[in-house]
Scaffold this motif. Structure first.
Motif, PDB file in Angstrom:
ATOM      1  N   ASP A  68       0.829  -1.208   0.000  1.00  0.00           N
ATOM      2  CA  ASP A  68       0.000   0.000   0.000  1.00  0.00           C
ATOM      3  C   ASP A  68       0.867   1.264   0.000  1.00  0.00           C
ATOM      4  OD1 ASP A  68      -2.374   1.425  -0.016  1.00  0.00           O
ATOM      5  OD2 ASP A  68      -2.557   1.416   2.173  1.00  0.00           O
ATOM      6  N   LYS A  94       0.797  -0.627  -5.033  1.00  0.00           N
ATOM      7  CA  LYS A  94       0.014   0.589  -5.235  1.00  0.00           C
ATOM      8  C   LYS A  94       0.936   1.807  -5.173  1.00  0.00           C
ATOM      9  CE  LYS A  94      -4.224   0.349  -3.865  1.00  0.00           C
ATOM     10  NZ  LYS A  94      -5.491   0.308  -3.099  1.00  0.00           N
ATOM     11  N   GLU A  98      -3.254   4.264   0.495  1.00  0.00           N
ATOM     12  CA  GLU A  98      -4.689   4.567   0.475  1.00  0.00           C
ATOM     13  C   GLU A  98      -5.424   4.024   1.689  1.00  0.00           C
ATOM     14  OE1 GLU A  98      -5.963   2.908  -3.246  1.00  0.00           O
ATOM     15  OE2 GLU A  98      -5.359   4.687  -4.373  1.00  0.00           O
ATOM     16  N   ALA A 102      -8.791  -0.068   1.445  1.00  0.00           N
ATOM     17  CA  ALA A 102      -8.558   0.033   0.002  1.00  0.00           C
ATOM     18  C   ALA A 102      -7.640  -1.083  -0.475  1.00  0.00           C
ATOM     19  CB  ALA A 102      -7.965   1.401  -0.340  1.00  0.00           C
ATOM     20  N   ASP A 205     -11.958   2.764   3.279  1.00  0.00           N
ATOM     21  CA  ASP A 205     -10.563   2.725   2.844  1.00  0.00           C
ATOM     22  C   ASP A 205      -9.598   2.443   3.990  1.00  0.00           C
ATOM     23  OD1 ASP A 205     -11.225   3.250   0.213  1.00  0.00           O
ATOM     24  OD2 ASP A 205     -10.965   5.416   0.410  1.00  0.00           O
TER      25      ASP A 205
END
Length: 358
Positions: A68, A94, A98, A102, A205
């Motif tokens: 993440d 990612k 987030e 998420a 999220d």
């Protein structure tokens, strides 16, 4: 691995274990979603431990690592590790952070297994406990299993009284709203039947995912079990990420999803209508009264949906309910538990042989 199973068996009293063996003759695939953020010193050990997990009923392990937006070198660590285990591991990197919810959403979309479980990368949860979490699916027909840190277990690190108190308060309030009797709503260890989890829209999220998913599986009347797990909590100085304001977000999330029925993804055809029809008790009663004079003591109901008419017409000598939607079938099986006069079977109108047993 589970023992071989002959699907032609005609034993009158089938167990959940029989159904499991018939559905997964070579064992099911367990998909493990690992959301990770800045855990370069722990994640490799966690992945090593995951690879050693084995469980009755599980034939394959799939590990989806969702990085993440880590900034401490975690991305390189997980990519290198996954490269040596490419048959079992995939990495989703990612570009920015987030939040846990998420990351879990991204992981769910990437899974291909039959069961899905969430696994934090910080070694607070022992992957060897996953075997115990699989058993209620195999033995009791569970839809969802929570690993509870507060149920009696072999060991648990003593740490942060106020954090524990806050968790118990959130669990109490969640139970008050959902009518469940969970002991640990905020546990990371949540395992689901994959079709069920993939059919639920997830909006949070952040850590509020835990509250949201609990509210929704409660409203979906899922068959939920808890099993005790060990817990090796870490201190904030060791990298623990949850903060006090996450508790406030959790409270807001409880109220939000208590008031809003956001239970099915847009691609779940017809389920929104079925959920609304479930509340029209008087209409279902009127329809059942119109049908009752024309049906006997042995009934096969096709496209039973969520069982609105079935509820009005049982008990009978034999009542078999069926539906083409797998999620509806799972829901109906939960309703049929401990009802000897009620059976739930998969009957396909396009396959004449599926009627033979009925």
């Amino acid at each position: 691995m589970i023992p071989s199973f002959d699907p032609s068996s005609t034993e009158p009293n089938r167990s959940w274990e029989d159904d499991w063996r018939e559905s997964f003759p070579h064992g099911a695939t367990l998909s493990v979603i690992v959301p990770v953020y800045n855990e370069r010193y722990l994640v490799a050990e966690l992945l090593t431990q995951l690879l050693s997990v084995s469980s009755p009923g599980i034939g394959q392990l799939e590990i989806i690592i969702v990085d993440d937006g880590s900034t401490d070198g975690t991305t390189a660590v997980v990519q290198e590790f996954a490269a040596h285990h490419s048959e079992q591991m995939r990495v989703i990197a990612k570009p920015k952070n987030e939040g846990k919810g998420a990351a879990i959403r991204s992981g769910i979309d990437a899974t291909t297994g039959d069961l899905i479980v969430i696994q934090d990368a910080d070694l607070e949860y022992d992957p060897q406990d996953l075997s115990a979490m699989v058993r209620p699916f195999l033995e009791d027909g569970a839809d969802v299993v929570y690993g509870s840190r507060f149920a009696v277990s072999s060991r648990r690190r003593a740490l942060y009284f106020r954090h524990t108190l806050g968790n118990r308060i959130l669990t109490f309030l969640s139970n008050l709203i959902t009518e469940l009797n969970l002991t640990d709503v905020e546990t990371c260890y949540k395992m689901f039947r994959a079709p069920l989890l993939k059919s639920i829209p997830l909006r949070s999220d952040d850590f509020a995912f835990e509250i949201e998913i609990t509210a929704k599986i409660s409203k979906r009347h899922c068959r939920i079990y808890e099993v005790p797990i060990s817990y090796r909590g870490r201190a904030y100085s060791e990298g623990k990420k949850i903060r006090w304001w996450d508790g406030l977000v959790a409270l807001f999330t409880m109220v939000r999803f208590w008031l809003i029925d956001d239970l099915y993804r847009a691609d779940s055809v017809g389920v929104h209508l079925l959920h609304r029809l479930e509340r029209t008790r008087r209409f279902s009663g009127w329809l059942a009264d119109a049908l009752r004079p024309w049906i006997g003591d042995r009934v096969l109901e096709l496209e039973a949906g969520l069982g609105d008419i079935m509820h009005q017409l049982i008990p009978r000598d034999r009542y078999v309910a069926s539906d083409a939607n797998k999620n509806n079938l799972s829901y109906l099986r939960n309703l049929a538990a401990a009802k000897a006069h009620l059976e739930v079977q998969s009957v396909d109108l396009e396959v004449p042989s599926s009627f033979d047993a009925h």
